[in-house]
Design a protein around this motif. Structure first.
Motif, short mmCIF file in Angstrom:
data_model
loop_
_atom_site.label_atom_id
_atom_site.label_comp_id
_atom_site.label_asym_id
_atom_site.label_seq_id
_atom_site.Cartn_x
_atom_site.Cartn_y
_atom_site.Cartn_z
N GLY A 1 20.62 118.27 48.73
CA GLY A 1 21.66 118.84 47.88
C GLY A 1 22.90 119.11 48.73
O GLY A 1 22.80 119.49 49.91
N TYR A 2 24.05 118.86 48.13
CA TYR A 2 25.32 119.11 48.82
C TYR A 2 26.30 119.61 47.76
O TYR A 2 26.82 118.83 46.98
N GLY A 3 26.48 120.94 47.68
CA GLY A 3 27.25 121.50 46.58
C GLY A 3 26.57 121.14 45.26
O GLY A 3 25.36 121.32 45.12
N ASN A 4 27.31 120.58 44.32
CA ASN A 4 26.69 120.23 43.04
C ASN A 4 26.24 118.78 42.98
O ASN A 4 25.95 118.24 41.91
N LEU A 5 26.17 118.14 44.14
CA LEU A 5 25.75 116.75 44.24
C LEU A 5 24.38 116.68 44.90
O LEU A 5 24.10 117.46 45.80
N VAL A 6 23.54 115.75 44.44
CA VAL A 6 22.28 115.53 45.16
C VAL A 6 22.19 114.07 45.59
O VAL A 6 22.43 113.15 44.81
N PHE A 7 21.90 113.89 46.88
CA PHE A 7 21.62 112.56 47.42
C PHE A 7 20.15 112.29 47.13
O PHE A 7 19.28 112.91 47.74
N SER A 8 19.89 111.38 46.21
CA SER A 8 18.52 111.26 45.68
C SER A 8 17.70 110.16 46.34
O SER A 8 16.56 109.94 45.92
N GLY A 9 18.22 109.49 47.34
CA GLY A 9 17.43 108.46 48.03
C GLY A 9 16.89 107.46 47.04
O GLY A 9 17.65 106.86 46.28
N ASP A 10 15.55 107.31 47.01
CA ASP A 10 14.92 106.41 46.04
C ASP A 10 14.18 107.16 44.95
O ASP A 10 13.77 106.56 43.96
N VAL A 11 14.01 108.49 45.11
CA VAL A 11 13.25 109.21 44.10
C VAL A 11 14.08 109.32 42.80
O VAL A 11 13.52 109.45 41.72
N GLY A 12 15.39 109.21 42.93
CA GLY A 12 16.25 109.19 41.73
C GLY A 12 16.36 107.80 41.13
O GLY A 12 17.12 107.59 40.19
N GLY A 13 15.61 106.84 41.68
CA GLY A 13 15.62 105.49 41.12
C GLY A 13 16.83 104.69 41.55
O GLY A 13 17.64 105.14 42.37
N VAL A 14 16.91 103.49 40.98
CA VAL A 14 17.96 102.53 41.29
C VAL A 14 18.85 102.38 40.06
O VAL A 14 18.34 102.21 38.96
N ARG A 15 20.16 102.47 40.26
CA ARG A 15 21.07 102.37 39.13
C ARG A 15 22.36 101.71 39.59
O ARG A 15 22.99 102.20 40.54
#
Ligand SMILES: [Zn+2]
Length: 326
Positions: free
Chosen positions: A185-199
């Motif tokens: 998490g970085y402020g209101n942003l999340v770096f989701s790597g691959d767990v957030g899927g591919v888009r």
């Protein structure tokens, strides 16, 4: 739905309604998406650049094969490789962490999950298993994977706040794609790597990278629910970019986790072999791509970022290990 072409435009974290932003955004509120131009393709693999008081922080190094792209991205924003003081890795797969050792040689401190850390210090097993999969394509696809000196490895705890100069990140252990996965998490942003899927940048369609050997759909669901609960407004999947509809994106990811679990429950009792399972899954993905209205080029980029041939092995292993009671 609005999306940000963060390759060209710096992303500013917006203030929440409760705490209106009364000052000029500082350096630490800017994130740039660096397109590593993997295999001469745009939008396949990203590294994220965060300027801060002490230089630059990267989330993901990308593979060893895209060092040129990484350097070009840094140069475009006025940075040298030696300005990168810290590197946050979501996980140690080659497309995310391959160039970590190279960045470490230029002085970067490297953050990684405790389970991934030994493989960054001694990547020989990681390289051997990847070479078994990719064989003669190994070097062309992934380039050199250098070790990270142990003294430059940092292992955040789950939920830990990582303070780097005037920048702050929160580490969330998020298994599912891999046991050793961290979303930051970085402020209101999340770096989701691959767990957030591919888009892909032009789409709302989320596809999950279902790879062996640690795929676990139950854990994946719990990880996405955790990110949802944290209330992030923006999400930055490594494949690819920054999106300002984190909640909808994560809900899409959750729906795919659940539909995949359901699909497996229908398919697996007939005990398909890996080739048959792969064929059925490819047909399912094709149908999803049709429903999402993906162009041939978008389909190609989804495939490049997330090769389907890995999925059948990943799903078969998951099913055998966790879903059969025999
Ligand atoms: Zn990946």
């Amino acid at each position: 739905m609005r999306k940000i072409q963060a390759k060209q435009v710096p992303f500013m974290i917006l203030a929440t309604k409760k705490q209106p932003l009364k000052r000029e955004p500082s350096m630490t509120e800017t994130v740039y998406t660096l397109d590593l131009n993997f295999q001469n393709h745009h939008d396949a693999i990203a590294s994220f650049l965060i300027p801060y008081s002490g230089g630059a922080i990267l989330v993901e190094s990308g593979p060893g094969s895209t060092i040129e792209g990484l350097q070009a991205g840094l140069t475009a924003h006025g940075y040298k490789v030696s300005d990168v003081t810290h590197l946050l890795l979501t996980h140690i797969h080659l497309d995310h962490a391959g160039a970590a050792g190279w960045l470490a040689r230029h002085g970067a401190e490297v953050y990684v999950h405790p389970v991934g850390a030994p493989h960054m210090i001694d990547p020989s097993k990681l390289i051997a298993s990847a070479t078994r999969i990719y064989q003669e394509d190994m070097d062309r696809l992934w380039g050199e994977f250098l070790a990270v000196p142990e003294a430059q490895i940092h292992i955040p705890e789950d939920g830990e706040t990582i303070k780097i100069g005037d920048a702050e990140f929160v580490a969330h252990y998020t298994p599912g794609h891999a046991e050793h996965h961290i979303a930051y998490g970085y402020g209101n942003l999340v770096f989701s790597g691959d767990v957030g899927g591919v888009r892909m940048p032009s789409c709302s369609y989320v596809r999950l990278p279902l790879v062996p050997p640690e795929l676990h759909l139950g854990k994946w669901q719990a990880s996405l629910e955790l990110l949802l609960e944290k209330g992030y407004q923006r999400i930055a999947p490594t494949h690819f970019g920054i999106f300002d509809d984190a909640e909808a994106h994560i809900q899409n990811g959750l729906a795919v986790v659940q539909s995949t679990e359901k699909w497996l429950a229908e398919i697996m009792p007939s005990e398909p072999n890996t080739a048959e399972l792969g064929k059925k899954f490819a047909a399912l993905m094709e149908a999803e791509a049709d429903a999402a209205g993906l162009s041939p080029q978008e389909r190609e980029t989804y495939e490049l970022a997330n090769p389907l041939h890995m999925a059948a092995t990943g799903m078969a292993r998951y099913w055998k290990k966790f879903k059969t009671t025999l």
